[in-house]
Write a protein that holds these residues in place. Structure first.
Motif, PDB file in Angstrom:
ATOM      1  N   HIS A  29       0.809  -1.220   0.000  1.00 44.15           N
ATOM      2  CA  HIS A  29       0.000   0.000   0.000  1.00 44.15           C
ATOM      3  C   HIS A  29       0.847   1.278   0.000  1.00 44.15           C
ATOM      4  N   GLY A  63       2.259   7.743   4.957  1.00 47.83           N
ATOM      5  CA  GLY A  63       1.435   7.180   3.901  1.00 47.83           C
ATOM      6  C   GLY A  63       0.201   8.022   3.661  1.00 47.83           C
ATOM      7  N   GLU A  67      -4.990   4.866   2.259  1.00 47.17           N
ATOM      8  CA  GLU A  67      -4.351   3.548   2.349  1.00 47.17           C
ATOM      9  C   GLU A  67      -4.390   2.990   3.772  1.00 47.17           C
ATOM     10  N   LYS A  70      -7.210   0.651   4.444  1.00 48.08           N
ATOM     11  CA  LYS A  70      -6.989  -0.614   3.745  1.00 48.08           C
ATOM     12  C   LYS A  70      -6.031  -1.523   4.522  1.00 48.08           C
TER      13      LYS A  70
END
Length: 91
Positions: A29, A63, A67, A70
């Motif tokens: 990811h 990040g 994401e 997820k």
């Protein structure tokens, strides 16, 4: 990109396998790991299922917010990851 801290409690007996799975999920990811800490095994305050011990790890990373949801979902699907806490950090 935002900064996050991910604390995981991993199942005893499958620590290395779980650490590898966590890193694979993060890489998939596009989450960039900045720092990792291994806090070792500790007795859990409340048992998680049949587990009374857990192996604690902390990962500081960056990040995209989309994401993070997820990866949290994928962590829940892995039986060797007992619990996960993801918080946004300011550092």
């Amino acid at each position: 990109m935002r900064n996050y801290e991910i604390t995981n409690i991993l199942r005893e007996g499958a620590v290395e396998e779980a650490k590898t799975a966590v890193k694979d999920i993060l890489a998939k990811h596009a989450i960039t790991i900045q720092n990792e800490e291994d806090w070792g095994s500790k007795r859990l305050w409340h048992p998680i299922g049949n587990d009374e011990q857990g192996h604690f790890t902390l990962i500081k990373c960056t990040g995209a917010p989309a994401e993070i949801a997820k990866i949290e979902h994928e962590f829940k699907l892995n039986t060797n990851i007992l619990k996960t806490l993801v918080i946004r950090s300011h550092g």
